[in-house]
Every structure is written in structure tokens, then in C-alpha cells.
Design an enzyme around this catalytic site. Structure first.
Site, PDB file in Angstrom:
ATOM      1  N   ASN A  12       1.031  -1.254  -0.001  1.00 18.28           N
ATOM      2  CA  ASN A  12      -0.191   0.003   0.037  1.00 18.28           C
ATOM      3  C   ASN A  12       0.925   1.349  -0.095  1.00 18.28           C
ATOM      4  O   ASN A  12       1.433   1.685   1.014  1.00 18.28           O
ATOM      5  CB  ASN A  12      -0.981  -0.136   1.371  1.00 18.28           C
ATOM      6  CG  ASN A  12      -1.812   1.004   1.213  1.00 18.28           C
ATOM      7  OD1 ASN A  12      -1.995   2.008   0.363  1.00 18.28           O
ATOM      8  ND2 ASN A  12      -2.316   1.400   2.306  1.00 18.28           N
ATOM      9  N   LYS A  14       0.048   4.215  -0.117  1.00 15.47           N
ATOM     10  CA  LYS A  14      -0.827   5.493   0.526  1.00 15.47           C
ATOM     11  C   LYS A  14      -0.599   6.732  -0.487  1.00 15.47           C
ATOM     12  O   LYS A  14      -0.456   6.376  -2.018  1.00 15.47           O
ATOM     13  CB  LYS A  14      -0.438   5.702   1.787  1.00 15.47           C
ATOM     14  CG  LYS A  14      -0.571   4.360   2.508  1.00 15.47           C
ATOM     15  CD  LYS A  14      -0.411   4.700   4.309  1.00 15.47           C
ATOM     16  CE  LYS A  14      -0.916   3.424   5.071  1.00 15.47           C
ATOM     17  NZ  LYS A  14      -0.453   3.855   6.396  1.00 15.47           N
ATOM     18  N   HIS A  96      -9.746   0.523   5.038  1.00 18.51           N
ATOM     19  CA  HIS A  96      -8.498   0.802   5.999  1.00 18.51           C
ATOM     20  C   HIS A  96      -8.894   1.715   7.189  1.00 18.51           C
ATOM     21  O   HIS A  96      -9.555   2.596   6.907  1.00 18.51           O
ATOM     22  CB  HIS A  96      -7.511   1.524   4.610  1.00 18.51           C
ATOM     23  CG  HIS A  96      -6.047   1.363   5.340  1.00 18.51           C
ATOM     24  ND1 HIS A  96      -5.920   2.742   6.030  1.00 18.51           N
ATOM     25  CD2 HIS A  96      -5.034   0.714   5.254  1.00 18.51           C
ATOM     26  CE1 HIS A  96      -4.565   2.315   6.690  1.00 18.51           C
ATOM     27  NE2 HIS A  96      -3.908   1.393   6.007  1.00 18.51           N
ATOM     28  N   GLU A 166      -5.316  -5.638  10.239  1.00 15.56           N
ATOM     29  CA  GLU A 166      -4.401  -4.602  10.714  1.00 15.56           C
ATOM     30  C   GLU A 166      -4.965  -3.846  11.912  1.00 15.56           C
ATOM     31  O   GLU A 166      -5.744  -2.712  12.045  1.00 15.56           O
ATOM     32  CB  GLU A 166      -4.546  -3.628   9.510  1.00 15.56           C
ATOM     33  CG  GLU A 166      -4.302  -4.221   8.059  1.00 15.56           C
ATOM     34  CD  GLU A 166      -4.154  -3.099   6.879  1.00 15.56           C
ATOM     35  OE1 GLU A 166      -3.279  -3.502   6.051  1.00 15.56           O
ATOM     36  OE2 GLU A 166      -4.968  -2.124   6.865  1.00 15.56           O
TER      37      GLU A 166
END
Length: 248
Positions: A12, A14, A96, A166
């Protein structure tokens, strides 16, 4: 005997990178020896999905970091699953913790996004995880089970779903759940699945771990029986991402 779950590593990126340094990272990944039995997916910023898909080796899939719950409309700044597919991406990351806690996305909205993305043919990396105060209060299971239920209620075909545990307290903090902590939650999540979806689905669904995974921590985490891969953020922008892909 049920088939083994294919190891899955998702990077990821981001809101990081420009074409020059992402191009260097892509060259590193393309030149690396990656295991054939590990599925690798990179999630660049939306602006670079097309760039990443054109440059990355075809064996590395591309994901979007978010999408909306409908195909088109007056939703300024959003992107629909069909648009993501049009750019060559085949996966999307949903739920997320930054979408939940920075942008205020509810479980209900995330569930709607999951349903629409799957209906449009994208694979979904569905993220769940507790905050530090929730872990300290002893309600980790309650939180992640509630998040998982909303996702499960919106899934008809689990073949294109990866669950990503996560813990929020471990994302970008340098703190990593111990292998035992990760395995404990993953095992309980698989147990929850066994009571809510067909047992074969519970066995075959991959549950991956995310939260400050590094080249130094990945091998012991990967050795846990219910840890089926990783979601990697900071380290996915560095050459050590190759070590993490090769953790199994």
C-alpha cells in the site's frame, strides 16, 4: 485434504511517490526474483494506477486504495470500480483504518462498497482491526467480529476476497503485533468464519496481517499457520519489500 492457501502480499503506497521514484521501485520489483506461489498486489495512489499497471511486470497485480459504492454520479473526488478496472487494476482496498478514522467511513458504507466492488468484478482486500484503547479494554474480538460481519453480509463469492487484519495501533507506528498476537486474532477470525460461512470458505479465505511489517519481522509472522500474507505500507516503498514478498 483442502488445498493450501496461496500466500498474498499487498503493498500500500498510500499518498506517496512521484513517477521518478515509483518508477525506480517498480524497476526493483520487476528485476527481483519473486516466488511463483505468492500473489503480489501493489496499490499506488489513484493518479498512478495507469502508470503502475503499464510499468509493473504482469505477474504483479495492481489495486486501487479506495472506491465508491456506485458506478457513476455527482460524487466529486470519488472513483467507481468500473473506472478502476478501466485503468487496468483488478483489486481494491476497502475499510482501511485511515478511511474509517480519518475520513469517517462507517461499517455500513464499507459494506456497501464491498458489495458494489465485487459485483463490478474487482477483488477486494477488506481491512479490519482494533484501536489501542479497544485492545486494552479487552474488546479486540468484539470489534473485529463486528467489522467482519458487515463485510461478510455483503459477500456472495469469497473467491475474490482477502481479509486484512490490521491493528490500528500497529499501523505506521513501528509497533508490530507479535507473531503470537497476530496468530491469535487470525485463528479466532477463521473460527468466526467457520460459524458464519461454509466451512470450505472459512478454510480457503486468506487472512493477511498488516501493521509495521518489515523485512526483519516478516519471516516469523509468515510462519504462523493462520497468517496467509501481509499488507505492507512504509516498507512497500523500499527495496526490503522484496524480502517481505519472499518471507514464506
Amino acid at each position: 485434504m483442502a488445498p493450501a492457501r496461496k500466500f498474498f502480499v499487498g503493498g500500500n503506497w498510500k499518498m506517496n511517490g512521484r513517477k521518478n521514484n515509483l518508477g525506480e521501485l517498480i524497476n526493483t520489483l520487476n528485476a527481483a526474483k519473486l516466488p511463483a506461489d505468492t500473489e503480489v498486489v501493489c496499490a499506488p495512489p489513484t493518479a498512478y494506477i495507469d502508470f503502475a499497471r503499464q510499468k509493473l511486470d504482469p505477474k504483479i497485480a495492481v489495486a486501487a486504495q479506495n472506491c465508491y459504492k456506485v458506478a457513476n454520479g455527482a460524487f466529486t473526488g470519488e472513483i467507481g470500480p468500473g473506472m478502476i478496472k478501466d485503468l487496468g487494476a483488478t483489486w481494491v482496498v476497502l475499510g482501511h483504518s485511515e478511511r474509517r478514522h480519518v475520513f469517517g467511513e462507517s461499517d455500513e458504507l464499507i459494506g456497501q462498497k464491498v458489495a458494489h466492488a465485487l459485483a463490478e468484478g474487482l477483488g477486494v482486500i477488506a481491512c479490519i482491526g482494533e484501536k489501542l484503547d479497544e485492545r486494552e479494554a479487552g474488546i479486540t474480538e468484539k470489534v473485529v467480529f463486528e467489522q467482519t460481519k458487515v463485510i461478510a453480509d455483503n459477500v456472495k463469492d469469497w473467491n475474490k476476497v482477502v481479509l486484512a487484519y490490521e491493528p490500528v495501533w500497529a499501523i505506521g507506528t513501528g509497533k508490530t503485533a507479535t507473531p503470537q498476537q497476530a496468530q491469535e486474532v487470525h485463528e479466532k477470525l477463521r473460527g468466526w468464519l467457520k460459524t458464519h460461512v461454509p466451512e470450505a470458505v472459512a478454510h480457503s479465505t486468506r487472512i493477511i496481517y498488516g501493521g509495521s511489517v518489515t523485512g526483519a519481522t516478516c519471516k516469523e509472522l509468515a510462519s504462523q499457520p493462520d497468517v496467509d500474507g501481509f499488507r505492507v505500507s512504509g516498507a512497500s516503498l523500499k527495496p526490503e519489500f522484496v524480502d517481505i514478498i519472499n518471507a514464506k
